[in-house]
Design an enzyme around this catalytic site. Structure first.
Site, PDB file in Angstrom:
ATOM      1  N   GLU A  50      24.099 -34.526   0.919  1.00  0.00           N
ATOM      2  CA  GLU A  50      22.876 -34.334   0.148  1.00  0.00           C
ATOM      3  C   GLU A  50      21.753 -35.165   0.745  1.00  0.00           C
ATOM      4  O   GLU A  50      21.997 -36.252   1.306  1.00  0.00           O
ATOM      5  CB  GLU A  50      23.064 -34.783  -1.312  1.00  0.00           C
ATOM      6  CG  GLU A  50      23.943 -33.891  -2.147  1.00  0.00           C
ATOM      7  CD  GLU A  50      24.063 -34.402  -3.575  1.00  0.00           C
ATOM      8  OE1 GLU A  50      23.552 -35.512  -3.858  1.00  0.00           O
ATOM      9  OE2 GLU A  50      24.670 -33.711  -4.407  1.00  0.00           O
ATOM     10  N   ARG A  83      34.270 -33.870 -19.431  1.00  0.00           N
ATOM     11  CA  ARG A  83      34.986 -34.804 -20.301  1.00  0.00           C
ATOM     12  C   ARG A  83      33.967 -35.615 -21.089  1.00  0.00           C
ATOM     13  O   ARG A  83      32.754 -35.466 -20.906  1.00  0.00           O
ATOM     14  CB  ARG A  83      35.838 -35.754 -19.464  1.00  0.00           C
ATOM     15  CG  ARG A  83      35.007 -36.481 -18.386  1.00  0.00           C
ATOM     16  CD  ARG A  83      35.761 -37.600 -17.723  1.00  0.00           C
ATOM     17  NE  ARG A  83      35.093 -38.101 -16.527  1.00  0.00           N
ATOM     18  CZ  ARG A  83      34.098 -38.982 -16.523  1.00  0.00           C
ATOM     19  NH1 ARG A  83      33.627 -39.449 -17.671  1.00  0.00           N
ATOM     20  NH2 ARG A  83      33.559 -39.389 -15.382  1.00  0.00           N
TER      21      ARG A  83
END
Length: 662
Positions: A200, A297
């Site tokens: 990135e 989560r």
């Protein structure tokens, strides 16, 4: 609703889940490894089942053992917490195949977001902005190096699986790319079983902002606003807050809509977090934030969202898993006030944040000013096997200024003895101008590391008190045992005793003169302080120091003590008087293990020539990879360990030949 829940985790998050389950009338079953038989989460649960040896791979990551434990106690559902198996699609499938409910998203949703490269491609198709970079299948090192050159430095190498900063490296220049790629791949393979990476563009002034989302089985998806997690070190969060400072209604709406689109694209159910990186060169803007990843989560920092929205996200998880619709619609969720969370770790900022171990000889937190989510008690031991988190402090105020003031007060009220911690580092961080003014970014800690981690220099009074404590003269039994008191006598003049104490690897010598029972003259630094013991209490004493009465608190064991002094936790070590000294020249010839850990990689052999700073050993400890390097150039005399070996702190790993012998 379920009648019995098994919690496939440990520590703070297991305790936190138990509290909500108990409030809802759900019985809980804990699991534990050999290292956790006496742990707090085991004591809090209604029942507990041993699942294996201390290493996580043999216990908390053992899918078969956990599913069998749940079956054996008749659990209807399994909550994975965070970490360990919480984002493991195979585990979620195994739970369902065993006829139980996985308290989390469907396996397909976990898989869709489990590999960052595939997730980014999916988000692009869903109209969610992503960071420019490379997230394809080709993993040849030379190919990736060329892609990095095209993206432009600095670049970020990221493991495509997992999270928590594992397998992530920032690279500033082309010459460093190869070694950084190797380290990222190795760490990713160790943590997630997958060494593949993506690249990135590294934003030079970024902020890390995430949106809490929630979905139910009826197809409803909402967001519960944002959290700012920009204060990070090694890509791991330190202090989080909600809402994000400087957030406008326009940017919040754009970011919230993007997060909901991301969740809808994978048919999400349960709690999740969509993480964005924002380029704040010109402030927060609606077209300058980018999708990084989605955590499928509950997040460690979820309490700040609970504080500003008045919700219990674990309760929402359980209700959604039981088939109920979301308790609220988007229009019913609003922001009330401001919240911060600080993570208290057993780690040593002065030594590069090395995780620490030790028995917690004293542990107390603010009682009324903060919510404390802890997984340990006084007397528990921080082991080298798991994350060294001690507790999370969460505060809530009417606005950012009020909440930040509460956080600072709460941190200064914490008293932790028996191990070094990051407490002083956290206090300094809350005083940092950029953070206080509401302009945090992910590079702040890196820029100010030297100042934020500089050892606290104890004053003369603190040294004097530490010296008296080290002798045992303030222990309660001293009031009834005159023969073991420092108040010894001699025919001519006062009795003297010299005490050596270490603080942050700096030794101080303090002289104590006894002037009668419980009366001392203490020379520390440039001062001589008269000290009178008025009363001894458990874990403290009432003293008169230079004419002023003081109540002091401390924790002490055979090798160290912690003095709680003016809102600081000062840790002193007592040198072993029988241990032989070692010159710096000899120390340079030996590479020592800085902490207990597992030898992951041995890069050299006997007879090899090495240069100063060359990596020799890679050690893994408490979820962290440490590269240990040569202190000077020379020739390897001996390598004392092999890959896969477990080593203790201070163990000699590599020996260099003496310079004269080369």
């Amino acid at each position: 609703m379920f009648s019995k829940l098994l919690i496939a985790n440990r520590g703070e998050i297991a305790c936190r889940i138990i509290r909500t389950a108990r409030r809802l009338g759900i019985r809980t079953a804990a699991v534990y490894s050999d290292a956790d038989g006496d742990a707090l989460h085991v004591a809090l649960a209604d029942e507990a089942i041993r699942i294996g040896a201390a290493p996580a791979a043999q216990s908390y990551l053992a899918i078969g053992s956990i599913v069998q434990a749940a079956r054996s106690v008749g659990a209807e559902a399994i909550h994975p917490g965070y970490g360990f198996l919480s984002e493991n699609a195979d585990f979620a499938e195994a739970v369902g195949e065993a006829g139980m409910v996985f308290v989390g998203p469907p396996p397909a949703a976990i898989r869709a977001m489990g590999l960052k490269d595939a997730a980014k491609a999916l988000m692009e198709r869903a109209g969610v902005p992503v960071v420019p970079g490379y997230h394809g299948e080709e993993q040849d090192a030379s190919f990736l190096a060329e892609r990095a050159r095209e993206i432009g430095y600095p670049v970020l190498i990221k493991a495509r699986a997992g999270g928590g900063g594992k397998g992530m490296r920032r690279v500033e220049r082309q010459d460093d790319f190869g070694s950084a790629l190797e380290a990222a791949r190795r760490e990713a393979a160790s943590a997630f079983g997958d060494g593949s990476v993506l690249l990135e563009r590294y934003l030079t002034k970024p902020r890390h902002i995430e949106m809490q989302i929630f979905g139910d089985r009826q197809g409803n998806i909402v967001h519960l606003f944002e959290r700012d997690c920009s204060l990070q070190r090694r890509h791991q969060k330190v202090i989080e807050e909600a809402p994000a400072p400087g957030m406008t209604a326009e940017v919040r709406r754009a970011m919230g809509d993007a997060a909901v689109r991301a969740a809808q694209a994978i048919g999400y159910v349960g709690a999740g977090t969509v993480e964005f990186i924002a380029d704040v060169t010109n402030g927060l803007e609606p077209d300058h934030f980018y999708f990084m990843e989605m955590n499928t989560r509950l997040q460690v920092e979820h309490p700040v969202t609970e504080a500003i929205t008045g919700t219990d996200l674990v309760e929402w998880q359980l209700r959604v898993a039981a088939g109920e619709p979301l308790p609220k619609k988007q229009a019913d969720i609003s922001i009330n006030g401001w919240a911060f969370e600080a993570r208290l770790y057993a780690e040593d900022p002065v030594r590069g944040f090395l995780p620490a171990t030790g028995r917690l000889t004293h542990l107390s937190f603010p009682e009324d000013t903060a919510r404390v989510d802890a997984g340990v008690r006084q007397g528990d031991t921080i082991t080298p096997y798991y994350d060294p988190l001690i507790a999370k402090l969460i505060v809530h105020g009417q606005n950012r200024s009020a909440a930040l003031g509460k956080l600072q007060d709460a941190l200064k009220e914490c008293r932790i003895g028996g191990t070094v911690t990051n407490l002083d580092f956290l206090i300094r961080l809350t005083e940092e101008h950029e953070f206080r003014s509401g302009h945090p970014d992910t590079g702040l800690i890196d820029r100010e590391t030297e100042r934020l981690t500089a050892p606290v220099v104890p004053g003369d009074e603190a040294l004097a008190l530490a010296a008296i404590i080290s002798t045992g003269a303030l222990e309660p039994e001293m009031s009834t045992d005159p023969w073991s008191s420092l108040g010894s006598w001699q025919i001519w003049g006062d009795a003297h005793r010299t005490v050596a104490i270490d603080h942050a690897d700096v030794r101080a010598t303090v002289t104590l003169a006894s002037r009668g029972r419980d009366q001392f003259a203490v020379r520390a630094g440039g001062s001589t302080l008269p000290v009178l013991v008025l009363d001894r209490i458990e874990g403290g004493a009432r003293l008169e120091v230079a004419g002023k009465q003081r109540l002091i608190r401390f924790a002490r064991d055979r090798e160290s003590m912690t003095l709680f002094h003016h809102g600081r936790n000062l840790v002193f070590h007592l040198p072993d008087g029988l241990a032989g000294g070692q010159s710096s020249e000899v120390a340079e010839d030996e590479l020592l293990a800085p902490m207990p850990g597992l030898v992951k990689l041995v890069r050299v052999g006997a007879g090899d020539t090495v240069s100063k700073g060359q990596p020799l050993i890679v050690l893994e400890a408490m979820k962290m990879e440490l590269t240990l390097s040569a202190s000077r150039e020379g020739t390897i005399a001996n390598v004392h360990v092999t890959e896969g070996a477990q080593v203790s702190e201070g163990m000699v790993l590599v020996t260099l030949m003496e310079e004269a012998a080369q």
